[in-house]
Motif scaffolding. Sequence first.
Motif, PDB file in Angstrom:
ATOM      1  N   ASP A  65      13.414   4.923  15.301  1.00  0.00           N
ATOM      2  CA  ASP A  65      14.336   4.548  14.010  1.00  0.00           C
ATOM      3  C   ASP A  65      14.816   3.097  13.749  1.00  0.00           C
ATOM      4  OD1 ASP A  65      14.468   7.616  13.613  1.00  0.00           O
ATOM      5  OD2 ASP A  65      16.182   7.740  14.794  1.00  0.00           O
ATOM      6  N   ALA A  66      14.781   2.432  14.884  1.00  0.00           N
ATOM      7  CA  ALA A  66      15.079   1.125  14.605  1.00  0.00           C
ATOM      8  C   ALA A  66      13.811   0.294  14.037  1.00  0.00           C
ATOM      9  CB  ALA A  66      15.438   0.430  16.183  1.00  0.00           C
ATOM     10  N   THR A  67      12.547   0.692  14.620  1.00  0.00           N
ATOM     11  CA  THR A  67      11.490  -0.063  13.918  1.00  0.00           C
ATOM     12  C   THR A  67      11.098   0.482  12.652  1.00  0.00           C
ATOM     13  OG1 THR A  67      10.513   0.330  16.405  1.00  0.00           O
ATOM     14  CG2 THR A  67       8.830   0.061  14.652  1.00  0.00           C
ATOM     15  N   ALA A  68      11.286   1.728  12.233  1.00  0.00           N
ATOM     16  CA  ALA A  68      11.174   2.208  10.800  1.00  0.00           C
ATOM     17  C   ALA A  68      12.341   1.560  10.003  1.00  0.00           C
ATOM     18  CB  ALA A  68      11.559   3.797  10.615  1.00  0.00           C
ATOM     19  N   LYS A  69      13.441   1.240  10.332  1.00  0.00           N
ATOM     20  CA  LYS A  69      14.569   0.703   9.441  1.00  0.00           C
ATOM     21  C   LYS A  69      14.088  -0.804   9.300  1.00  0.00           C
ATOM     22  CE  LYS A  69      18.360   3.427   9.838  1.00  0.00           C
ATOM     23  NZ  LYS A  69      17.832   4.325   8.912  1.00  0.00           N
ATOM     24  N   ALA A  70      13.459  -1.458  10.431  1.00  0.00           N
ATOM     25  CA  ALA A  70      13.091  -2.943  10.360  1.00  0.00           C
ATOM     26  C   ALA A  70      12.050  -2.880   9.490  1.00  0.00           C
ATOM     27  CB  ALA A  70      12.739  -3.424  11.602  1.00  0.00           C
ATOM     28  N   LEU A  71      10.894  -1.940   9.428  1.00  0.00           N
ATOM     29  CA  LEU A  71       9.900  -2.057   8.273  1.00  0.00           C
ATOM     30  C   LEU A  71      10.379  -1.916   6.886  1.00  0.00           C
ATOM     31  CD1 LEU A  71       7.464   0.289  10.463  1.00  0.00           C
ATOM     32  CD2 LEU A  71       7.149  -2.078   9.835  1.00  0.00           C
ATOM     33  N   GLU A  72      11.344  -1.099   6.761  1.00  0.00           N
ATOM     34  CA  GLU A  72      12.068  -1.026   5.473  1.00  0.00           C
ATOM     35  C   GLU A  72      12.506  -2.213   4.889  1.00  0.00           C
ATOM     36  OE1 GLU A  72      14.487   2.510   4.342  1.00  0.00           O
ATOM     37  OE2 GLU A  72      13.416   3.475   6.350  1.00  0.00           O
ATOM     38  N   VAL A  73      13.023  -3.084   5.766  1.00  0.00           N
ATOM     39  CA  VAL A  73      13.601  -4.509   5.422  1.00  0.00           C
ATOM     40  C   VAL A  73      12.479  -5.457   4.722  1.00  0.00           C
ATOM     41  CG1 VAL A  73      14.520  -6.836   6.282  1.00  0.00           C
ATOM     42  CG2 VAL A  73      15.393  -4.740   7.079  1.00  0.00           C
ATOM     43  N   PHE A  74      11.224  -5.171   5.207  1.00  0.00           N
ATOM     44  CA  PHE A  74      10.029  -5.936   4.577  1.00  0.00           C
ATOM     45  C   PHE A  74       9.468  -5.110   3.690  1.00  0.00           C
ATOM     46  CE2 PHE A  74      11.010  -8.039   8.510  1.00  0.00           C
ATOM     47  CZ  PHE A  74      10.970  -9.450   8.079  1.00  0.00           C
ATOM     48  N   GLY A  75      10.027  -4.269   3.164  1.00  0.00           N
ATOM     49  CA  GLY A  75       9.227  -3.476   1.877  1.00  0.00           C
ATOM     50  C   GLY A  75       8.826  -2.063   2.102  1.00  0.00           C
ATOM     51  N   ALA A  76       8.460  -1.608   3.455  1.00  0.00           N
ATOM     52  CA  ALA A  76       7.981  -0.262   3.513  1.00  0.00           C
ATOM     53  C   ALA A  76       9.134   0.614   2.815  1.00  0.00           C
ATOM     54  CB  ALA A  76       7.934   0.012   4.810  1.00  0.00           C
ATOM     55  N   ARG A  77       8.506   1.915   2.336  1.00  0.00           N
ATOM     56  CA  ARG A  77       9.639   2.915   1.800  1.00  0.00           C
ATOM     57  C   ARG A  77       9.739   4.061   2.866  1.00  0.00           C
ATOM     58  NH1 ARG A  77       5.959   0.705  -1.558  1.00  0.00           N
ATOM     59  NH2 ARG A  77       6.444   0.272  -3.547  1.00  0.00           N
ATOM     60  N   SER A  78      10.911   4.434   2.959  1.00  0.00           N
ATOM     61  CA  SER A  78      11.330   5.502   3.904  1.00  0.00           C
ATOM     62  C   SER A  78      10.288   6.644   3.844  1.00  0.00           C
ATOM     63  CB  SER A  78      12.868   5.786   3.665  1.00  0.00           C
ATOM     64  OG  SER A  78      13.025   6.463   2.559  1.00  0.00           O
ATOM     65  N   SER A  79       9.874   6.841   2.582  1.00  0.00           N
ATOM     66  CA  SER A  79       9.099   7.887   2.200  1.00  0.00           C
ATOM     67  C   SER A  79       7.542   7.840   3.186  1.00  0.00           C
ATOM     68  CB  SER A  79       8.741   8.472   1.119  1.00  0.00           C
ATOM     69  OG  SER A  79       8.080   7.067   0.085  1.00  0.00           O
ATOM     70  N   GLN A  80       7.432   6.682   3.359  1.00  0.00           N
ATOM     71  CA  GLN A  80       6.071   6.083   4.102  1.00  0.00           C
ATOM     72  C   GLN A  80       5.989   6.315   5.697  1.00  0.00           C
ATOM     73  OE1 GLN A  80       5.700   2.140   1.832  1.00  0.00           O
ATOM     74  NE2 GLN A  80       3.466   2.696   2.410  1.00  0.00           N
ATOM     75  N   LEU A  81       7.431   6.385   6.061  1.00  0.00           N
ATOM     76  CA  LEU A  81       7.639   6.461   7.453  1.00  0.00           C
ATOM     77  C   LEU A  81       8.177   7.890   8.244  1.00  0.00           C
ATOM     78  CD1 LEU A  81       9.734   3.126   7.294  1.00  0.00           C
ATOM     79  CD2 LEU A  81       7.296   3.311   7.885  1.00  0.00           C
ATOM     80  N   HIS A 128       0.851  -1.216  -0.105  1.00  0.00           N
ATOM     81  CA  HIS A 128      -0.035  -0.144  -0.076  1.00  0.00           C
ATOM     82  C   HIS A 128       0.876   1.251  -0.279  1.00  0.00           C
ATOM     83  CE1 HIS A 128      -2.595  -3.005   1.698  1.00  0.00           C
ATOM     84  NE2 HIS A 128      -3.566  -2.527   1.097  1.00  0.00           N
ATOM     85  N   PRO A 129       1.578   1.382  -1.155  1.00  0.00           N
ATOM     86  CA  PRO A 129       2.624   2.528  -1.071  1.00  0.00           C
ATOM     87  C   PRO A 129       1.752   4.127  -0.819  1.00  0.00           C
ATOM     88  CG  PRO A 129       2.119   1.641  -3.428  1.00  0.00           C
ATOM     89  CD  PRO A 129       1.462   0.987  -2.323  1.00  0.00           C
ATOM     90  N   GLY A 130       0.663   4.047  -0.937  1.00  0.00           N
ATOM     91  CA  GLY A 130       0.207   5.317  -0.683  1.00  0.00           C
ATOM     92  C   GLY A 130      -0.305   5.799   0.769  1.00  0.00           C
ATOM     93  N   VAL A 131       0.022   4.699   1.650  1.00  0.00           N
ATOM     94  CA  VAL A 131      -0.325   4.880   2.949  1.00  0.00           C
ATOM     95  C   VAL A 131       1.038   5.418   3.533  1.00  0.00           C
ATOM     96  CG1 VAL A 131      -0.877   3.715   5.066  1.00  0.00           C
ATOM     97  CG2 VAL A 131      -2.109   3.195   3.171  1.00  0.00           C
ATOM     98  N   SER A 132       0.815   6.342   4.534  1.00  0.00           N
ATOM     99  CA  SER A 132       2.273   6.672   5.332  1.00  0.00           C
ATOM    100  C   SER A 132       1.800   6.484   6.739  1.00  0.00           C
ATOM    101  CB  SER A 132       2.324   8.285   5.392  1.00  0.00           C
ATOM    102  OG  SER A 132       2.773   8.375   3.788  1.00  0.00           O
TER     103      SER A 132
END
Length: 170
Positions: A121-137, A92-96
């Motif tokens: 920050d650690a949680t956001a980086k971990a979310l990125e490992v599974f495909g979340a984009r930094s622009s969503q976080l 869901h790339p439109g969701v932030s």
Amino acid sequence: MILITASLGLAACSTPPKPAPVTSAPGVAAASPAASVAQPAAAAPGTLRPEYLDPSSAIAKRRSVYFGFDDNAIRQQDRDVIELQGRYLASHPGVSVRVEGNTDERGSAEYNLALGQRRADATAKALEVFGARSSQLDATSWGAEKPVAAGHDEAAWAQNRRADVVYPSK
């Protein structure tokens, strides 16, 4: 006279008019045989809510990652929450979201804000490992300002040492 002429002109068209749909008042069955077959009701536009707003969905229920005392490392037991949220955001790339880091009440305000930020920050980086984009976080810290447990013991402190994935309310 113009209205009568215009309607007579339309009557001469070669395409027959389509029959008007049979409608009835809400809660009253229509009289046509086709209407007696059960049809699923279509949702009104704009009434479907995203999964993250559905309180019964896993995305809405499982949004917190917990940490050890004075620690910002993601624990193995919270990996499934990270994976669930990360994959949802990836699809869901439109969701932030806002990732909010929290601490227990021990420590100074400055220290707790910094620790909460490291957890976010650690949680956001971990979310990125599974495909979340930094622009969503958007990672932010509340320090000890938003406890979920009001006690002054280890059980309460353990609940307050967390990072929450917070979705928009609309």
